[in-house]
Design a protein around this motif. Structure first.
Motif, short mmCIF file in Angstrom:
data_model
loop_
_atom_site.label_atom_id
_atom_site.label_comp_id
_atom_site.label_asym_id
_atom_site.label_seq_id
_atom_site.Cartn_x
_atom_site.Cartn_y
_atom_site.Cartn_z
N SER A 77 -3.54 -2.56 -1.77
CA SER A 77 -4.76 -2.09 -2.44
C SER A 77 -5.76 -1.55 -1.43
O SER A 77 -6.35 -0.49 -1.64
CB SER A 77 -5.38 -3.24 -3.24
N PRO A 106 1.32 2.35 -2.14
CA PRO A 106 2.41 1.38 -2.26
C PRO A 106 3.49 1.66 -1.22
O PRO A 106 4.20 2.64 -1.31
CB PRO A 106 2.93 1.61 -3.68
N GLU A 114 2.69 0.01 -7.83
CA GLU A 114 1.28 0.32 -8.09
C GLU A 114 1.25 0.84 -9.52
O GLU A 114 1.87 1.86 -9.82
CB GLU A 114 0.81 1.40 -7.12
N LYS A 174 -6.17 -1.40 -12.00
CA LYS A 174 -4.91 -1.07 -11.30
C LYS A 174 -4.33 -2.34 -10.70
O LYS A 174 -5.03 -3.15 -10.10
CB LYS A 174 -5.14 -0.05 -10.20
N TRP A 192 -1.35 -4.08 -8.20
CA TRP A 192 -0.43 -3.92 -7.08
C TRP A 192 0.48 -5.14 -7.12
O TRP A 192 0.05 -6.26 -6.86
CB TRP A 192 -1.22 -3.86 -5.77
#
Length: 171
Positions: free
Chosen positions: A86, A91, A121, A162, A164
């Motif tokens: 992040s 990624p 991601e 979002k 991860w």
């Protein structure tokens, strides 16, 4: 009595007419619905982790592989890498300090060997992410590797939603 029931029926129809139908999903340029933000609360964290463990083990069982167990050291390595991806906003398997998945599990004191690491991601749920991993031969191979005995799984969610995701398998 008839007037009262007629009045209540009329009121019920008016109220029902006021209720708007659910809005259709917003479609992206590919014609598919855009993802909705999947938020993970602190109270759901354990459930997310065990849903992933149960799902991975169901897939492994179907493939004839032994189940894996959650391992705190591998989960710590996964959590560290999810946060670091992040921060880097990309990624990939290398940490901002140049660390590899092997370096990260060694730092946690994990005594076994790395089988592999899968990352993502996305705005999707853990099970949608697992389904996407299973569609790719390289990540599928890691998840179903018969030598795996331990699993670490974690994520980092940004304020915008979002996610991860990192899954680490070892033996």
């Amino acid at each position: 009595m008839f007037r009262i029931s007629a009045l209540f029926s009329a009121i019920a129809l008016v109220v029902a007419a006021c209720a708007a139908p659910p809005a259709p999903p917003t479609l992206g340029p590919d014609g598919r619905p855009l993802p909705r933000v999947y938020r993970i609360s602190a109270s759901e964290a354990d459930a997310v982790q065990f849903r992933m463990l149960d799902s991975v083990n169901a897939l492994r069982q179907a493939a004839g592989a032994a189940p894996v167990t959650l391992n705190a050291q591998l989960t710590a390595a996964a959590a560290t890498h999810s946060r670091d991806m992040s921060v880097q906003n990309r990624p990939w398997h290398f940490g901002s300090d140049g660390s590899s998945p092997i370096d990260r599990i060694q730092r946690t004191g994990y005594p076994g060997q790395l089988i592999g690491e899968t990352i993502s991601e996305t705005y999707e749920t853990e099970l949608e992410t697992l389904a996407a991993w299973m569609e790719q031969p390289d990540t599928r191979r890691v998840i179903l590797d018969p030598a795996a005995r331990n699993m670490g799984f974690s994520w980092h969610q940004e304020a915008n939603g979002k996610l991860w995701w990192t899954l680490v398998l070892g033996n």
